[in-house]
Write a protein that holds these residues in place. Structure first.
Motif, PDB file in Angstrom:
ATOM      1  N   SER A   1       0.830  -1.214   0.000  1.00 47.77           N
ATOM      2  CA  SER A   1       0.000   0.000   0.000  1.00 47.77           C
ATOM      3  C   SER A   1       0.858   1.256   0.000  1.00 47.77           C
ATOM      4  N   GLN A   2       1.961   1.224   0.762  1.00 48.38           N
ATOM      5  CA  GLN A   2       2.858   2.377   0.785  1.00 48.38           C
ATOM      6  C   GLN A   2       3.468   2.621  -0.586  1.00 48.38           C
ATOM      7  N   THR A   3       3.847   1.538  -1.255  1.00 52.62           N
ATOM      8  CA  THR A   3       4.417   1.663  -2.601  1.00 52.62           C
ATOM      9  C   THR A   3       3.383   2.237  -3.563  1.00 52.62           C
TER      10      THR A   3
ATOM     11  N   ALA B   1       4.771  19.078  -2.733  1.00 56.07           N
ATOM     12  CA  ALA B   1       5.808  18.865  -1.716  1.00 56.07           C
ATOM     13  C   ALA B   1       5.175  18.550  -0.360  1.00 56.07           C
ATOM     14  N   MET B   2       4.074  19.240  -0.040  1.00 51.18           N
ATOM     15  CA  MET B   2       3.384  18.964   1.225  1.00 51.18           C
ATOM     16  C   MET B   2       2.789  17.552   1.219  1.00 51.18           C
TER      17      MET B   2
ATOM     18  N   VAL C   1       3.072  11.945   3.192  1.00 52.74           N
ATOM     19  CA  VAL C   1       3.226  10.504   2.951  1.00 52.74           C
ATOM     20  C   VAL C   1       4.485   9.983   3.642  1.00 52.74           C
ATOM     21  N   ALA C   2       5.580  10.724   3.540  1.00 47.48           N
ATOM     22  CA  ALA C   2       6.825  10.309   4.192  1.00 47.48           C
ATOM     23  C   ALA C   2       6.666  10.276   5.708  1.00 47.48           C
ATOM     24  N   ALA C   3       5.964  11.267   6.267  1.00 50.04           N
ATOM     25  CA  ALA C   3       5.733  11.304   7.716  1.00 50.04           C
ATOM     26  C   ALA C   3       4.873  10.115   8.152  1.00 50.04           C
TER      27      ALA C   3
ATOM     28  N   ALA D   1       6.023   7.228  10.716  1.00 54.52           N
ATOM     29  CA  ALA D   1       5.235   6.942  11.922  1.00 54.52           C
ATOM     30  C   ALA D   1       4.896   5.459  11.981  1.00 54.52           C
ATOM     31  N   TYR D   2       4.500   4.887  10.855  1.00 57.40           N
ATOM     32  CA  TYR D   2       4.177   3.457  10.822  1.00 57.40           C
ATOM     33  C   TYR D   2       5.397   2.614  11.190  1.00 57.40           C
ATOM     34  N   GLU D   3       6.549   2.953  10.641  1.00 57.98           N
ATOM     35  CA  GLU D   3       7.769   2.205  10.944  1.00 57.98           C
ATOM     36  C   GLU D   3       8.135   2.312  12.423  1.00 57.98           C
ATOM     37  N   SER D   4       7.928   3.485  13.021  1.00 53.46           N
ATOM     38  CA  SER D   4       8.208   3.665  14.454  1.00 53.46           C
ATOM     39  C   SER D   4       7.283   2.803  15.301  1.00 53.46           C
TER      40      SER D   4
END
Length: 180
Positions: free
Chosen positions: A107-109, A131-132, A137-139, A143-146
């Motif tokens: 889903s991230q991809t 850019a926002m 998306v990067a944030a 957050a998911y990885e954390s």
């Protein structure tokens, strides 16, 4: 826009993932049933043997010794049963975790690809909005990885605590039987 072929491929992939998860769940249930059947059969056999031994006791002291001799093996068997039960649950949880991680990564991809496609087709002057969106998306991914790392750490701590409690219970049972 998604094409009908892409929608069908996504639906097929989701059905295959559901089938795989259902199969894994049934395998875990089978292992649990097998564990319970084995434990129940052993308990019945041991109960019958113990009852026979009690009926054959010649005096009260032998009767009390037979009763006392049951507790250490019972504690050890309970700890072993708990370990097997934990292993089954941990294995099932790991399988489901892998499946969820794979779907989230997919889903991230897809979301990243969507953002890139949108950015490439965005009208002039919308660079700030793009850019926002990329930043959001990067944030979200970070957050998911954390959260994922925190859950893995908590699982490791829980497993270590379970192992310590099981070992402590077995040691207490052994030391309790030596005092008798």
């Amino acid at each position: 826009m998604l094409t009908p072929e892409q929608l069908l491929a996504a639906q097929k992939a989701n059905m295959e993932a559901l089938h795989d998860l259902t199969t894994k769940a049934f395998e875990s249930v089978e292992r649990l049933v097998e564990l319970n059947m084995t434990a129940t059969k052993a308990m019945l056999d041991e109960s019958a043997a113990h009852a026979q031994a009690l009926l054959g006791a010649r005096d009260m002291q032998e009767l009390l010794a037979l009763q006392a001799s049951v507790f250490q093996p019972l504690a050890e068997k309970t700890a072993a049963y708990s370990r097997h039960l934990y292993d089954i649950a941990a294995g099932a949880s790991a399988e489901f975790g892998k499946a969820v991680e794979a779907k989230v990564a997919e889903s991230q991809t897809q979301l990243s690809n969507l953002v890139e496609n949108t950015a490439q087709n965005a009208p002039a002057g919308s660079e700030t909005a793009v850019a926002m969106m990329k930043s959001a998306v990067a944030a979200a991914n970070n957050a998911y990885e954390s959260v994922q790392k925190a859950v893995k750490q908590a699982s490791t701590v829980a497993e270590a605590n379970f192992n310590a409690v099981t070992a402590n219970a077995a040691n207490l049972a052994k030391s309790g039987s030596k005092k008798r």
